[in-house]
Every structure is written in structure tokens, then in C-alpha cells.
Design a protein around this motif. Structure first.
Motif, PDB file in Angstrom:
ATOM      1  N   LEU A  70      17.035 -27.932 -67.500  1.00 34.25           N
ATOM      2  CA  LEU A  70      15.919 -26.780 -67.727  1.00 34.25           C
ATOM      3  C   LEU A  70      16.047 -27.087 -69.062  1.00 34.25           C
ATOM      4  O   LEU A  70      16.520 -27.290 -69.638  1.00 34.25           O
ATOM      5  N   PRO A  71      14.898 -27.508 -69.335  1.00 34.87           N
ATOM      6  CA  PRO A  71      14.187 -27.663 -71.132  1.00 34.87           C
ATOM      7  C   PRO A  71      14.141 -26.387 -71.761  1.00 34.87           C
ATOM      8  O   PRO A  71      14.471 -25.534 -70.989  1.00 34.87           O
ATOM      9  N   ARG A  72      13.694 -26.712 -73.133  1.00 32.73           N
ATOM     10  CA  ARG A  72      14.227 -25.299 -74.025  1.00 32.73           C
ATOM     11  C   ARG A  72      13.244 -24.525 -73.882  1.00 32.73           C
ATOM     12  O   ARG A  72      14.148 -23.368 -74.218  1.00 32.73           O
ATOM     13  N   ARG A  73      12.409 -24.963 -73.646  1.00 33.02           N
ATOM     14  CA  ARG A  73      11.170 -24.019 -73.060  1.00 33.02           C
ATOM     15  C   ARG A  73      11.322 -22.927 -72.359  1.00 33.02           C
ATOM     16  O   ARG A  73      11.875 -21.579 -72.412  1.00 33.02           O
ATOM     17  N   GLY A  74      12.303 -23.282 -70.971  1.00 37.60           N
ATOM     18  CA  GLY A  74      12.620 -23.073 -69.986  1.00 37.60           C
ATOM     19  C   GLY A  74      14.145 -22.000 -70.329  1.00 37.60           C
ATOM     20  O   GLY A  74      13.717 -20.891 -69.734  1.00 37.60           O
ATOM     21  N   VAL A  75      14.792 -22.384 -71.412  1.00 43.52           N
ATOM     22  CA  VAL A  75      15.675 -21.994 -71.210  1.00 43.52           C
ATOM     23  C   VAL A  75      15.958 -20.146 -72.446  1.00 43.52           C
ATOM     24  O   VAL A  75      16.299 -18.874 -72.411  1.00 43.52           O
ATOM     25  N   LEU A  76      14.738 -20.374 -73.516  1.00 40.66           N
ATOM     26  CA  LEU A  76      14.708 -19.449 -74.446  1.00 40.66           C
ATOM     27  C   LEU A  76      14.392 -18.493 -73.346  1.00 40.66           C
ATOM     28  O   LEU A  76      14.566 -17.725 -73.543  1.00 40.66           O
ATOM     29  N   ALA A  77      12.694 -19.072 -72.341  1.00 42.29           N
ATOM     30  CA  ALA A  77      12.890 -17.990 -71.537  1.00 42.29           C
ATOM     31  C   ALA A  77      13.241 -17.805 -70.618  1.00 42.29           C
ATOM     32  O   ALA A  77      13.023 -16.062 -70.322  1.00 42.29           O
ATOM     33  N   LEU A  78      14.433 -17.749 -70.458  1.00 35.81           N
ATOM     34  CA  LEU A  78      14.971 -17.594 -69.307  1.00 35.81           C
ATOM     35  C   LEU A  78      16.067 -16.236 -70.280  1.00 35.81           C
ATOM     36  O   LEU A  78      16.165 -15.498 -69.878  1.00 35.81           O
ATOM     37  N   ARG A  79      16.702 -16.573 -71.181  1.00 34.15           N
ATOM     38  CA  ARG A  79      17.499 -15.601 -72.070  1.00 34.15           C
ATOM     39  C   ARG A  79      17.182 -14.386 -72.106  1.00 34.15           C
ATOM     40  O   ARG A  79      16.875 -14.011 -72.422  1.00 34.15           O
ATOM     41  N   VAL A  80      15.470 -15.048 -73.151  1.00 33.06           N
ATOM     42  CA  VAL A  80      14.549 -13.310 -73.313  1.00 33.06           C
ATOM     43  C   VAL A  80      14.228 -12.520 -72.092  1.00 33.06           C
ATOM     44  O   VAL A  80      14.194 -11.313 -72.213  1.00 33.06           O
ATOM     45  N   THR A  81      13.467 -13.055 -71.250  1.00 32.67           N
ATOM     46  CA  THR A  81      13.150 -12.603 -69.825  1.00 32.67           C
ATOM     47  C   THR A  81      15.108 -11.766 -68.973  1.00 32.67           C
ATOM     48  O   THR A  81      14.613 -10.410 -69.028  1.00 32.67           O
ATOM     49  N   THR A  82      16.459 -11.684 -70.081  1.00 33.43           N
ATOM     50  CA  THR A  82      16.849 -12.193 -69.084  1.00 33.43           C
ATOM     51  C   THR A  82      17.546 -10.278 -70.315  1.00 33.43           C
ATOM     52  O   THR A  82      17.746  -9.162 -69.583  1.00 33.43           O
ATOM     53  N   LEU A  83      17.268 -10.972 -71.225  1.00 30.20           N
ATOM     54  CA  LEU A  83      17.506  -9.532 -72.099  1.00 30.20           C
ATOM     55  C   LEU A  83      16.706  -8.539 -72.279  1.00 30.20           C
ATOM     56  O   LEU A  83      17.470  -6.743 -72.017  1.00 30.20           O
TER      57      LEU A  83
ATOM     58  N   ALA B  96      23.568 -10.000 -60.871  1.00 25.18           N
ATOM     59  CA  ALA B  96      23.837  -9.731 -62.469  1.00 25.18           C
ATOM     60  C   ALA B  96      24.391 -10.641 -63.504  1.00 25.18           C
ATOM     61  O   ALA B  96      24.313 -11.752 -64.328  1.00 25.18           O
ATOM     62  N   MET B  97      25.582 -11.190 -62.949  1.00 24.66           N
ATOM     63  CA  MET B  97      26.301 -11.726 -63.413  1.00 24.66           C
ATOM     64  C   MET B  97      25.786 -13.138 -63.618  1.00 24.66           C
ATOM     65  O   MET B  97      26.417 -13.852 -64.393  1.00 24.66           O
ATOM     66  N   ILE B  98      25.229 -13.514 -62.093  1.00 27.01           N
ATOM     67  CA  ILE B  98      24.981 -15.148 -61.856  1.00 27.01           C
ATOM     68  C   ILE B  98      23.521 -15.242 -63.130  1.00 27.01           C
ATOM     69  O   ILE B  98      23.150 -16.010 -63.517  1.00 27.01           O
ATOM     70  N   VAL B  99      22.513 -14.599 -62.916  1.00 28.04           N
ATOM     71  CA  VAL B  99      21.836 -13.904 -63.614  1.00 28.04           C
ATOM     72  C   VAL B  99      22.368 -14.815 -64.893  1.00 28.04           C
ATOM     73  O   VAL B  99      21.804 -15.100 -66.080  1.00 28.04           O
ATOM     74  N   LEU B 100      23.097 -13.875 -65.949  1.00 30.61           N
ATOM     75  CA  LEU B 100      23.855 -13.901 -67.120  1.00 30.61           C
ATOM     76  C   LEU B 100      24.653 -15.424 -67.813  1.00 30.61           C
ATOM     77  O   LEU B 100      24.539 -15.872 -68.360  1.00 30.61           O
ATOM     78  N   GLU B 101      24.596 -15.385 -66.241  1.00 33.14           N
ATOM     79  CA  GLU B 101      25.693 -16.710 -66.188  1.00 33.14           C
ATOM     80  C   GLU B 101      24.632 -18.314 -66.532  1.00 33.14           C
ATOM     81  O   GLU B 101      25.080 -18.794 -67.458  1.00 33.14           O
ATOM     82  N   ARG B 102      23.797 -17.818 -66.094  1.00 32.14           N
ATOM     83  CA  ARG B 102      23.019 -18.493 -66.171  1.00 32.14           C
ATOM     84  C   ARG B 102      21.935 -18.631 -67.217  1.00 32.14           C
ATOM     85  O   ARG B 102      21.537 -20.237 -67.817  1.00 32.14           O
ATOM     86  N   ALA B 103      22.316 -17.430 -67.651  1.00 31.91           N
ATOM     87  CA  ALA B 103      21.653 -17.712 -69.308  1.00 31.91           C
ATOM     88  C   ALA B 103      22.301 -17.946 -70.343  1.00 31.91           C
ATOM     89  O   ALA B 103      21.266 -18.824 -71.529  1.00 31.91           O
ATOM     90  N   VAL B 104      23.140 -17.395 -69.952  1.00 32.27           N
ATOM     91  CA  VAL B 104      24.372 -18.159 -71.354  1.00 32.27           C
ATOM     92  C   VAL B 104      24.932 -19.499 -71.340  1.00 32.27           C
ATOM     93  O   VAL B 104      24.865 -20.796 -72.462  1.00 32.27           O
ATOM     94  N   HIS B 105      25.164 -20.093 -70.183  1.00 27.71           N
ATOM     95  CA  HIS B 105      25.023 -21.229 -69.561  1.00 27.71           C
ATOM     96  C   HIS B 105      24.151 -21.766 -68.650  1.00 27.71           C
ATOM     97  O   HIS B 105      24.258 -22.490 -67.730  1.00 27.71           O
ATOM     98  N   PRO B 106      23.067 -22.088 -69.284  1.00 28.25           N
ATOM     99  CA  PRO B 106      21.906 -22.910 -68.828  1.00 28.25           C
ATOM    100  C   PRO B 106      21.953 -24.564 -67.782  1.00 28.25           C
ATOM    101  O   PRO B 106      22.591 -25.196 -68.390  1.00 28.25           O
ATOM    102  N   PRO B 107      20.805 -24.461 -67.285  1.00 26.61           N
ATOM    103  CA  PRO B 107      21.912 -26.311 -66.138  1.00 26.61           C
ATOM    104  C   PRO B 107      21.323 -27.502 -66.969  1.00 26.61           C
ATOM    105  O   PRO B 107      20.325 -26.694 -68.272  1.00 26.61           O
ATOM    106  N   ALA B 108      21.943 -28.549 -67.142  1.00 28.33           N
ATOM    107  CA  ALA B 108      21.431 -29.400 -68.319  1.00 28.33           C
ATOM    108  C   ALA B 108      20.120 -29.461 -68.155  1.00 28.33           C
ATOM    109  O   ALA B 108      19.312 -29.884 -69.186  1.00 28.33           O
TER     110      ALA B 108
END
Length: 622
Positions: free
Chosen positions: A409-422, A395-407
């Protein structure tokens, strides 16, 4: 401004400087604050569970396993009371199959408390074991970030399996405490570079099979988890410390196994992990560790009994994240040969030693349980802590990716990752918290909800059904008397007391040593409940043999052969008319009647039980 800087909490410069100044000026005050918070976090659930046990289980019946184990604790107590330490030790080492540690601890509680607390004391051993598990969880995650520590503590403390097991006396909670403690001391040994914690690890490993003999199958995984860092670092001194710890473990376990190895071996190779294990599991299909059907059955049972949907969702996300990371890293290192893989293992030991050890223990433990159809009461409970530790790491790996996404990853992908994680976090935590709160409903009230999933399975979202109620419901129908109701529970206790008194009365009138044969196995009245009443009332146990049911279609001679050796000593035979309280499959009523005819016994007492069945006691005429 970078993405990561925008996501960090905003604080004023003055606020940061003030916080830093406070920490430099008074670090002990900060440590004291967190220590007090930890004490409150541990004591709260423990006291709540203890209060539930006292208010809901005091004066109520025990299930058949609990009654057998409480009888062991009472015998240990009587040995200590009448024979001192030597009498106590004699009783402990002469328990032929069942692990002795929890009853021995309960007997010490019995020795220092009032006589009317003897049964509650046994249940309190499980409650205190739950507290040990919570303390160890805090110790295991001491080096983790605060968010990870809170997640680990929350999902362990709210685990339905650990909560419910802490309210019964079936050894699973004590076994879970010993396994968690072994992981803790392995962590404290710093990959077995410190001798003291390594020896303490050995003590805990030795105590595991003394808490529950089935946990012997978990020991190889614990040893492999200890060897991994020593091998990765090519540490001879680490291997020496592990060897010393294993010698200590062998010495601790030998205190009881030397006297009882033969009986335990027969049990483990028979009903535990052998040919007779199907008597306690699924016999509709051939049980195999390679069967997808059996894995499906195992996972559904684990979800509905021990973790519920909230815990399952958290486990799936966390473990999947760890598997993805390990697989990608393993494939990358595998292309470079064995030396790179060893270097990768060393890197995992350095960065995630606890997660690696817990993963090894959890995977090997589940494989051991999947090797047998005997899916008994709480066998998987000791694995909840290592399962949750790995899930938190993922879970901490997923949270870290959501807070600090790979450069990349497109903005929509970042938004989807954060919404899914939350969403996953809110749903899993919310469901787990709700399920944990509902377990504190009174024993007489059932609050349960199971969600239908594709494929036809129904998974428990929450369920307040206590262990005793679920045990009785396993063979009962809706209209049967509910033993969870106080009046009905007291009626079952009174029935056991009546039968026990009648057996003793017959023994006194005939001047024969009481020796009983029960020709049935029922949920609420059986050889174990009679033995507990006899120990409480007469300070000695009635020798009792029993006909055991078989899932195979056996004839009367099969059941007569089970008790053939008791013919010369038996003074009382108990038979039971068909009723809903009996275990399924049942011993045929014809077997009991054939036995009393063979002995030429006559009935001397008939008792109507709370479920309407008639229990008849037979003895020799005259």
C-alpha cells in the motif's frame, strides 16, 4: 526501523522491565484491579438505569403490553402468597400464550418486598437482565485484546435498544440475556469439548422461548452455530455434547410448553409468523423476505428504534470488513474444493469462534424476523449482542490494517486508511456515547435529532423519548394530553381505578360475578390496565373479553361475533366515545352500541377520561 515498530507505543526499557517485574511479583493484584474495574463498569450503567426507573416510572401508567405482563406477575405472586409453591407453579404453567419466565421472577421479587413495590419489581427484572447482558459481554470477550473488549462493552452498554428495553417490562431484555448467556456457554465449552458448559448452554437455549415465545425462531440459528465447530473438527464427542445440551433444552422448555403448546402454536402460526401477523406490521405492501422495500423498512426501523446512527455506522463498518475478509477467503478456498472449504471453516473456528457463532445467530435471527410483518416491540433486541460482537471483530480487522498496513500500500493510501479509520471511530463512538447519555433525560423532556439522508429517510442520531412516551405518541397528536407528565399519568391510573371500582360495585349490588366486555382498545385504559388494578385492589382479576380491531373494513356483525360466547355471562359492558387515545384502527362505536342493545343493557356510569373521551359502563336493568 519498520513501520510497525514506529507505530507501537514508546516505553523505556526500564519501564518495560518494571512492569514485567510487577506482574511476576503480584499477578493476583493485577487481576483484582481489572475485576474491580469490571464490577464498576457493570454496576454503573445498571444503577443508573435502576435510578431512572425509580424516579421516572414509579406511580406512572404502563403500556398495554406491560400491563398484561405485570398482571401475569401479580397472579404468580398471589398464587405463591396464598397457595405456596404449588399455587405459584399452578399460575405459571397456566399462562396460555405469553412466556412465563420474567413474570415468575418478578413474582419472587414481589414476595420479598413491600406491597407498594409490586410494579417497580417487574421493571427491575429488566434492569437486572441488562446487568446480566453486560456481565456476559465481558465473559464473551475475555480472550480478546483489551481494545476489543472495551469496544464490545461500550457498544453493548450504550445500545439504545438495550437501555430502553431495560426500562420496560416486555420480555425483550430477559430474552436478550438468555441468548447472550447461550453464546457465552457455547464459548466456554471450547467448541463443545467440555460437558458442563455444553449442558449449561442447553439450559439457556431452553430458557429462550420461556422468556419470549417469538425467540423460538432464533433457536435454529443457535443450534447451527453450535454444530459448525463440531462439524468442522469432525468431532463425534462434540455432536454428542450438543445432543445432550438439546435434550436439556427440551426438558427446560417442556416445563411450560407441555401445558401450553396448542395455544403457543396457534399464536406463532397466526399473529407471530402466520397470516394474522399483518395486524401488527406494515399492511400497505405485501410483506416478503425478498422485498427490497421491506428490508429498507426493517433497517430504518431498527436504526431509529434500537441502535441510532452511531451504532449503525459501527455495525456497517465492522460487518463490511468481516464480509470482505470471509468472501475473499471463501473464494480462494472454493477453488480447491469441498475439503478446502471445510478446512477453512475449521480455521475460522480456531481463530474467530465467537464471531462465527454470533454471525450465524444474527443472520438467521434477522432472516426469521424478516419472514413476518409482525415487527413487534423489541423483537430484535436479543440480536444486538451478537450483531455487536461481529462488528467489533470487523473493527479490529480494520484497526489492524490501519496500524500494520500491507507493504504494497502506498504512503498516501496508508495515510488515507488511518485518517478514515480514526474519523469513523471518533464519530461512531462520539455519537453512541451522546445518544446513550441523552436517554437519561427525564421522561417529561424530549431531546431528539434525526438526520436527513439521501432518499428521504430521517435516521435517529439521538432520541430521549422513553418507551412509554413513544408508545403513546404512536396514536396521539401534538395537542393531546401527554401521559409522560406526572399529573396526566396519575390521572390515567385514577381512571382505571375508577372503572375497576365501578365494575366491582355493580357486581356486589347485583350479586353477580363480574364479567366485563370492552368494546374498544385504547392505549392508556384497556382490559389489561383494569386487570392490574383489580389484582392490586381485590387480589383477583376480573374476567374481561374485548372486541379486537381489524385493519380490514369489517361490519358490526364481525365484532358481535367476537364476543358472542360471552352473552350468557357478561355483567358489564364498557363503551368509549371517539378519542385520540384509541388504537388505530378502532373498533367502530356502532359495534359497542349494537352489543348493549342486543343485551338490553342500560348505562349506569359515565367517566370522562384525561383525553376528553367518555367511557360508559352498561349493565342489566334493575
Amino acid at each position: 526501523m519498520t513501520t510497525s515498530s514506529r507505530l507501537r507505543p514508546l516505553r523505556s526499557v526500564g519501564g518495560r522491565l518494571a512492569t514485567a517485574a510487577i506482574r511476576r511479583a503480584n499477578p493476583s493484584a493485577l487481576r483484582s484491579k481489572w475485576f474491580l474495574l469490571a464490577i464498576v463498569a457493570v454496576c454503573g450503567p445498571v444503577l443508573a438505569n435502576g435510578a431512572w426507573v425509580i424516579t421516572q416510572r414509579h406511580g406512572q401508567p404502563l403500556d398495554i403490553d406491560e400491563a398484561g405482563y405485570v398482571a401475569m406477575a401479580l397472579q404468580d405472586y398471589l398464587g405463591l402468597h396464598f397457595g405456596g409453591l404449588s399455587g405459584w407453579w399452578h399460575e405459571i404453567v397456566n399462562q396460555p400464550v405469553q412466556a412465563p419466565l420474567a413474570p415468575a421472577i418478578a413474582s419472587l421479587f414481589d414476595f420479598v418486598t413491600a406491597p407498594n413495590s409490586l410494579i417497580i419489581n417487574a421493571l427491575m427484572v429488566s434492569v437486572l437482565s441488562y446487568g446480566v447482558i453486560l456481565l456476559v459481554t465481558l465473559g464473551l470477550t475475555a480472550d480478546w485484546p483489551r481494545v476489543a473488549r472495551v469496544l464490545a462493552f461500550f457498544f453493548v452498554a450504550s445500545s439504545p435498544g438495550l437501555i430502553q428495553s431495560s426500562r420496560s417490562f416486555v420480555f425483550s431484555e430477559t430474552a436478550a440475556a438468555c441468548l447472550a448467556a447461550a453464546l457465552y456457554f457455547a464459548q466456554r465449552s471450547r467448541s463443545f469439548t467440555r460437558t458442563g458448559p455444553a449442558l449449561a448452554w442447553g439450559v439457556c437455549v431452553g430458557l429462550m422461548p420461556l422468556t419470549r415465545t417469538m425467540t423460538i425462531a432464533f433457536v435454529p440459528g443457535v443450534v447451527v452455530a453450535a454444530l459448525a465447530p463440531a462439524i468442522a473438527r469432525r468431532s463425534r464427542s462434540g455432536l454428542v455434547r450438543i445432543g445432550a445440551g438439546l435434550l436439556v433444552a427440551a426438558g427446560v422448555a417442556a416445563t411450560w410448553f407441555v401445558h401450553n403448546f396448542t395455544g403457543v402454536y396457534r399464536y406463532l402460526t397466526g399473529a407471530g409468523y402466520g397470516a394474522a401477523a399483518d395486524q401488527y406490521g406494515n399492511t400497505k405492501v405485501h410483506w416478503s423476505i425478498f422485498s427490497p422495500t421491506n428490508w429498507h423498512s426493517f433497517l430504518v426501523n431498527m436504526t431509529n428504534t434500537y441502535i441510532f446512527v452511531g451504532g449503525l455506522l459501527f455495525l456497517l463498518v465492522g460487518w463490511l470488513a468481516c464480509v470482505v475478509v470471509v468472501t475473499r477467503r471463501g473464494l480462494r478456498l472454493g477453488r480447491s474444493g469441498w475439503s478446502s472449504l471445510l478446512a477453512g471453516l475449521e480455521g475460522w473456528v480456531a481463530t474467530s469462534p465467537l464471531a462465527l457463532a454470533c454471525a450465524i445467530v444474527a443472520v438467521t435471527g434477522i432472516l426469521a424476523l424478516m419472514s413476518t410483518p409482525n415487527q413487534g416491540n423489541g423483537f430484535i433486541v436479543p440480536l444486538i449482542v451478537p450483531l455487536m460482537m461481529v462488528a467489533v471483530r470487523g473493527a479490529m480487522i480494520v484497526l489492524e490494517r490501519a496500524v500494520h498496513p500491507p507493504a504494497t500500500l502506498p504512503r498516501r493510501g496508508v495515510l488515507a486508511l488511518r485518517v478514515t479509520t480514526l474519523t469513523v471511530a471518533v464519530v461512531s463512538i462520539g455519537l453512541a456515547a451522546t445518544a446513550a447519555a441523552i436517554t437519561f433525560e427525564p421522561i417529561t423532556r424530549e431531546v431528539r435529532y434525526r438526520a436527513q439522508i439521501p432518499g428521504g429517510d430521517r435516521l435517529a442520531v439521538w432520541d430521549s423519548t422513553a418507551v412509554l412516551r413513544g408508545y403513546e405518541d404512536a396514536g396521539a397528536t401534538a395537542e393531546d394530553p401527554n401521559p409522560a407528565l406526572p399529573a396526566v399519568g396519575r390521572a390515567w391510573l385514577a381512571a382505571s381505578h375508577t372503572v375497576d371500582s365501578q365494575i366491582w360495585q355493580t357486581a356486589r349490588s347485583t350479586s353477580r360475578v363480574p364479567f366485563a366486555v370492552f368494546t374498544f382498545i385504547a392505549h392508556m385504559i384497556n382490559t389489561n390496565t383494569i386487570e392490574v388494578d383489580s389484582l392490586l385492589q381485590h387480589q383477583t382479576a376480573i374476567p374481561i373479553a374485548a372486541m379486537m380491531p381489524s385493519r380490514l373494513h369489517r361490519g358490526v356483525p364481525y365484532y358481535l361475533a367476537q364476543v358472542a360466547s360471552a352473552r350468557s355471562a357478561v355483567s358489564v359492558v364498557a363503551t368509549l366515545s371517539p378519542g385520540p387515545d384509541q388504537f388505530i384502527p378502532t373498533v367502530p362505536a356502532a359495534a359497542g352500541l349494537a352489543y348493549v342493545r342486543l343485551l338490553h343493557f342500560v348505562p349506569f356510569a359515565r367517566d370522562r377520561l384525561p383525553d376528553g373521551a367518555i367511557l360508559t359502563l352498561w349493565t342489566a336493568p334493575g
